[in-house]
Design an enzyme around this catalytic site. Structure first.
Site, PDB file in Angstrom:
ATOM      1  CB  THR A 189      -4.629  -1.642  10.690  1.00  0.00           C
ATOM      2  OG1 THR A 189      -3.525  -0.837   9.971  1.00  0.00           O
ATOM      3  CG2 THR A 189      -5.025  -1.214  11.819  1.00  0.00           C
ATOM      4  CG  ASP A 223      -3.942  -0.401   4.519  1.00  0.00           C
ATOM      5  OD1 ASP A 223      -4.827   0.260   5.415  1.00  0.00           O
ATOM      6  OD2 ASP A 223      -3.976  -1.400   3.788  1.00  0.00           O
ATOM      7  CD  GLU A 224      -4.527   5.377   0.677  1.00  0.00           C
ATOM      8  OE1 GLU A 224      -5.187   5.233   1.817  1.00  0.00           O
ATOM      9  OE2 GLU A 224      -5.111   4.890  -0.524  1.00  0.00           O
ATOM     10  CD  GLN A 276     -12.669   0.905   2.488  1.00  0.00           C
ATOM     11  OE1 GLN A 276     -13.990   1.581   2.149  1.00  0.00           O
ATOM     12  NE2 GLN A 276     -12.822   0.271   3.690  1.00  0.00           N
ATOM     13  NE  ARG A 297     -34.814  -1.173  -2.435  1.00  0.00           N
ATOM     14  CZ  ARG A 297     -35.665  -1.183  -3.959  1.00  0.00           C
ATOM     15  NH1 ARG A 297     -36.523  -0.297  -3.961  1.00  0.00           N
ATOM     16  NH2 ARG A 297     -35.430  -1.946  -4.516  1.00  0.00           N
ATOM     17  N   GLY A 314      -8.894   0.061   8.735  1.00  0.00           N
ATOM     18  CA  GLY A 314      -8.034  -0.178   9.755  1.00  0.00           C
ATOM     19  C   GLY A 314      -7.159   0.883   9.864  1.00  0.00           C
ATOM     20  CG  HIS A 315      -8.334   4.675   9.440  1.00  0.00           C
ATOM     21  ND1 HIS A 315      -9.331   5.506   9.416  1.00  0.00           N
ATOM     22  CD2 HIS A 315      -8.303   3.650   8.471  1.00  0.00           C
ATOM     23  CE1 HIS A 315     -10.030   5.229   8.331  1.00  0.00           C
ATOM     24  NE2 HIS A 315      -9.339   4.103   7.715  1.00  0.00           N
ATOM     25  N   GLY A 368      -4.051  -8.328   9.484  1.00  0.00           N
ATOM     26  CA  GLY A 368      -2.588  -8.620   9.802  1.00  0.00           C
ATOM     27  C   GLY A 368      -2.079  -9.287   8.396  1.00  0.00           C
ATOM     28  CE  LYS A 421      -7.984   5.763   4.318  1.00  0.00           C
ATOM     29  NZ  LYS A 421      -7.114   4.841   3.876  1.00  0.00           N
ATOM     30  N   GLY A 422      -5.488   7.807   8.840  1.00  0.00           N
ATOM     31  CA  GLY A 422      -5.695   7.747  10.447  1.00  0.00           C
ATOM     32  C   GLY A 422      -4.660   8.803  10.801  1.00  0.00           C
TER      33      GLY A 422
HETATM   34  P1  GDP Z   1      -5.106   4.415   6.704  1.00  0.00           P
HETATM   35  O1  GDP Z   1      -6.032   3.100   6.723  1.00  0.00           O
HETATM   36  O2  GDP Z   1      -4.809   4.974   5.675  1.00  0.00           O
HETATM   37  O3  GDP Z   1      -5.030   4.904   8.173  1.00  0.00           O
HETATM   38  O4  GDP Z   1      -3.495   3.537   7.157  1.00  0.00           O
HETATM   39  P2  GDP Z   1      -2.763   2.510   8.203  1.00  0.00           P
HETATM   40  O5  GDP Z   1      -2.983   3.022   9.424  1.00  0.00           O
HETATM   41  O6  GDP Z   1      -3.903   1.391   7.619  1.00  0.00           O
HETATM   42  O7  GDP Z   1      -1.655   2.215   7.242  1.00  0.00           O
HETATM   43  C1  GDP Z   1      -0.504   2.840   7.415  1.00  0.00           C
HETATM   44  C2  GDP Z   1       0.751   2.507   8.270  1.00  0.00           C
HETATM   45  O8  GDP Z   1       1.764   3.400   8.068  1.00  0.00           O
HETATM   46  C3  GDP Z   1       0.351   2.490   9.970  1.00  0.00           C
HETATM   47  O9  GDP Z   1       0.946   1.655  10.574  1.00  0.00           O
HETATM   48  C4  GDP Z   1       0.864   4.015  10.345  1.00  0.00           C
HETATM   49  O10 GDP Z   1       1.150   3.933  11.750  1.00  0.00           O
HETATM   50  C5  GDP Z   1       2.230   3.882   9.404  1.00  0.00           C
HETATM   51  N1  GDP Z   1       2.584   5.381   9.120  1.00  0.00           N
HETATM   52  C6  GDP Z   1       1.897   6.280   8.514  1.00  0.00           C
HETATM   53  N2  GDP Z   1       2.488   7.210   8.351  1.00  0.00           N
HETATM   54  C7  GDP Z   1       3.935   7.045   8.235  1.00  0.00           C
HETATM   55  C8  GDP Z   1       5.134   7.664   8.140  1.00  0.00           C
HETATM   56  O11 GDP Z   1       5.229   8.468   7.538  1.00  0.00           O
HETATM   57  N3  GDP Z   1       6.247   6.766   8.101  1.00  0.00           N
HETATM   58  C9  GDP Z   1       5.971   5.672   8.861  1.00  0.00           C
HETATM   59  N4  GDP Z   1       7.099   4.860   8.995  1.00  0.00           N
HETATM   60  N5  GDP Z   1       4.871   4.882   9.129  1.00  0.00           N
HETATM   61  C10 GDP Z   1       3.826   5.769   8.902  1.00  0.00           C
HETATM   62  P1  IMO Z   2      -8.429   1.675   5.080  1.00  0.00           P
HETATM   63  O1  IMO Z   2      -9.594   2.280   5.653  1.00  0.00           O
HETATM   64  C1  IMO Z   2      -6.801  -1.522   2.348  1.00  0.00           C
HETATM   65  C2  IMO Z   2      -9.634  -4.080   0.585  1.00  0.00           C
HETATM   66  C3  IMO Z   2      -9.563  -5.573   0.855  1.00  0.00           C
HETATM   67  C4  IMO Z   2     -10.088  -6.280  -0.487  1.00  0.00           C
HETATM   68  C5  IMO Z   2     -11.200  -5.223  -0.817  1.00  0.00           C
HETATM   69  C6  IMO Z   2     -12.552  -5.634  -0.728  1.00  0.00           C
HETATM   70  O2  IMO Z   2      -7.501   0.809   6.305  1.00  0.00           O
HETATM   71  O3  IMO Z   2      -7.534   1.997   4.031  1.00  0.00           O
HETATM   72  P2  IMO Z   2     -13.960  -5.594   1.536  1.00  0.00           P
HETATM   73  O4  IMO Z   2     -13.559  -6.418   2.926  1.00  0.00           O
HETATM   74  O5  IMO Z   2     -13.919  -4.121   1.531  1.00  0.00           O
HETATM   75  O6  IMO Z   2     -14.996  -6.198   0.794  1.00  0.00           O
HETATM   76  O7  IMO Z   2     -12.646  -6.058   0.566  1.00  0.00           O
HETATM   77  O8  IMO Z   2     -10.987  -3.962  -0.401  1.00  0.00           O
HETATM   78  N1  IMO Z   2      -9.758  -2.869   1.419  1.00  0.00           N
HETATM   79  C7  IMO Z   2      -8.688  -2.303   2.016  1.00  0.00           C
HETATM   80  N2  IMO Z   2      -7.493  -2.361   1.847  1.00  0.00           N
HETATM   81  N3  IMO Z   2      -7.206  -0.608   3.295  1.00  0.00           N
HETATM   82  C8  IMO Z   2      -8.467  -0.782   3.742  1.00  0.00           C
HETATM   83  O9  IMO Z   2      -9.040   0.248   4.510  1.00  0.00           O
HETATM   84  C9  IMO Z   2      -9.389  -1.621   3.084  1.00  0.00           C
HETATM   85  N4  IMO Z   2     -10.967  -1.643   3.105  1.00  0.00           N
HETATM   86  C10 IMO Z   2     -11.054  -2.892   2.050  1.00  0.00           C
HETATM   87  O10 IMO Z   2      -8.287  -5.834   1.308  1.00  0.00           O
HETATM   88  O11 IMO Z   2      -8.983  -6.185  -1.451  1.00  0.00           O
HETATM   89 MG    MG Z   3      -5.718   0.855   7.038  1.00  0.00          MG
END
Ligand code: GDP
Ligand code: IMO
Ligand code: MG
Length: 442
Positions: free
Chosen positions: A306, A13-14, A223, A142, A40-41, A309, A16-17
């Site tokens: 994402t 959730d950094e 991830q 497998r 979830g991106h 929730g 990436k999307g």
């Molecule tokens: P991903 O899984 O790495 O793609 O990240 P997520 O989409 O799950 O979570 C990142 C959240 O931060 C999302 O709600 C984005 O819309 C939001 N986001 C991304 N970059 C920024 C930013 O620079 N500022 C703010 N306020 N939100 C951001």
């Molecule tokens: P994105 O791509 C954040 C976490 C779960 C749990 C662990 C194992 O959006 O960054 P799993 O369902 O994969 O067996 O769960 O990994 N996890 C994530 N946390 N962002 C994700 O993806 C994640 N995908 C898995 O919350 O701690």
């Molecule tokens: Mg995410």
């Protein structure tokens, strides 16, 4: 042209999307290479706000090929729902290709995912419950079913019958549940296969041809590296094979490692984690809640999952772990996201080392025990206290924000070339583009 991997440097959730949505403008092919719909991106651009779980974030550019590679496990209902959702909102999926060799998330996988979590009790991992982990178990055992199997009625019957018998024994014996009905599963998934047929392809060949033609290929990670099976905080990790690190990128789409020259690491200006497991810089109470609600940044961008929730756990930027993930991935460039979110803070912190049992270290502890014991040592810095979401040049950032970014950069030892100051596509300060061209001198 080299392939570029975009990878999460923390616990997912950094952003990436958001980063892929931006950089995809320079690429011809955008491919997901690992994980499943546990990812979830979130993407916000001129077409709206979208949450993608399996389809690459390049889908919003109609001239690009988007690939779901063989390293991904696919829940057919989820990908078909995502396709429909995009089409309904005017986003074309005609250039989407799905690997015939990708494994399928079958109906027993989410059941086993949730059942195993209950059995783990206090030691639960906090999985997403999407069946992603159990689908990877079947892949390495497998016994997995691939997209190609859904496209061939006879072969599918041959593959499905023994597996469903085996899985039903688990559902009944281990969890006390009703067995799944073979005929029902067979008909449903054959039907999914028919609907996926127009997208199914030999995607490894497509990627190899694009690479041979000198096209730029972007490999979209899911991830974060701290959730990787080998390099993360095992057992509180995800289960993807290939790995959730940059090395998994080429393997998960059908390229060799020499195709990848650039690895963009995405890091938040602080840290979040969903699920259980150690997080040395975790903060609680009002300090955490302020950031979770979006801090001083763009309204409506709170820290909630994402996919599920769930409220994300919050912590200060951990430089020790960031150095570890930069090394593990061979990160050549950093995208730092959510700088705007910290705008409210009077003071911001960066963890520069740990104290464990009276000893100071500045590398990631090798054991889970060490991670659980690690007490962060912080460098405290003054906040900047003003909105930065409209800033587009480094020179226009408040000096305290610049110093904060510089401190992270020198701690990791890798250039920060993109600073995201909001979730929208253009809310970024880009000092060097994906080709390495300097846009603004630091
Ligand atoms: P991903 O899984 O790495 O793609 O990240 P997520 O989409 O799950 O979570 C990142 C959240 O931060 C999302 O709600 C984005 O819309 C939001 N986001 C991304 N970059 C920024 C930013 O620079 N500022 C703010 N306020 N939100 C951001
Ligand atoms: P994105 O791509 C954040 C976490 C779960 C749990 C662990 C194992 O959006 O960054 P799993 O369902 O994969 O067996 O769960 O990994 N996890 C994530 N946390 N962002 C994700 O993806 C994640 N995908 C898995 O919350 O701690
Ligand atoms: Mg995410």
């Amino acid at each position: 042209m080299p392939a570029v991997v975009i990878i999460g440097g923390q616990w997912g959730d950094e952003g990436k999307g958001r980063t892929v949505d931006f950089h995809s403008q320079y690429c011809s092919v955008i491919a997901r290479y690992s994980a499943g719909n546990n990812a979830g991106h979130t993407i916000m651009n001129d077409q709206g706000k979208f949450a993608l779980h399996v389809i690459p974030a390049g889908i919003f550019r109609s001239d690009k090929i988007c690939i779901i590679g063989h390293g991904v496990v696919i829940d057919p209902a989820v990908v078909l729902g995502e396709i429909q959702g995009l089409e309904d909102r005017g986003v074309s999926t005609k250039n989407l290709r799905i690997s015939r060799n990708a494994n399928v998330i079958m109906p027993w996988h989410p059941i086993i995912d949730k059942g195993d979590e209950l059995l783990r009790g206090d030691l639960a991992i906090g999985t997403t419950g999407t069946g992603t982990g159990p689908a990877f178990h079947d892949k390495v055992a497998r016994t997995g079913i691939r997209i190609a199997d859904l496209l061939d009625a006879e072969r599918f019957a041959e593959r499905l019958r023994p597996v469903i018998e085996y899985k039903n024994r688990i559902l009944i014996g281990l969890y006390g549940l009703e067995p799944l009905d073979y005929e029902e599963v067979y008909e449903n998934y054959l039907n999914f296969g028919d609907r996926l047929r127009p997208y199914a392809d030999d995607t490894a060949l497509l990627v190899q041809e694009a690479h041979a033609d000198g096209k730029m290929i972007l490999l979209e990670g899911a991830q974060g590296s701290l959730l990787d099976l080998d390099t993360g905080t095992y057992p509180y990790v995800t289960s993807s094979v290939p790995a959730s690190i940059a090395a998994g990128g080429p393997a998960g789409v059908g390229l060799g490692p020499t195709a990848v020259e650039k690895v963009i690491g995405v890091y938040k200006a602080y840290q979040t984690r969903v699920g259980n497991g150690p997080m040395p810089t975790e903060i609680f109470g009002q300090e955490a809640e302020d950031i979770r609600q979006g801090g001083g940044g763009v309204a409506g961008t709170g820290e909630f999952g994402t996919t599920t929730g769930r409220a994300r756990r919050i912590g200060w930027f951990d430089g020790v772990l960031a150095r570890h993930t930069a090394a593990i991935n061979g990160i050549t460039s950093i995208a730092l996201t959510r700088l705007d979110t910290l705008s409210h803070a009077e003071e911001v912190k960066i963890c520069t080392g740990y104290e464990i049992g009276g000893i100071t270290i500045n590398t990631m502890p090798a054991t889970l025990w060490g991670m659980e014991q690690a007490k962060p040592i912080y460098e405290n810095m003054p906040g900047w206290g003003e909105d930065v979401s409209e800033v587009r040049r480094l020179a226009d950032l408040p000096v305290n924000a610049r110093n904060f970014v510089k401190a992270i950069e020198s701690l990791i030892g890798v250039s920060i070339d993109m600073i995201s100051v909001g979730p929208e596509r253009d809310q970024a300060i880009v000092t060097r583009d994906i080709f390495g061209t300097v846009i603004e001198t630091k």
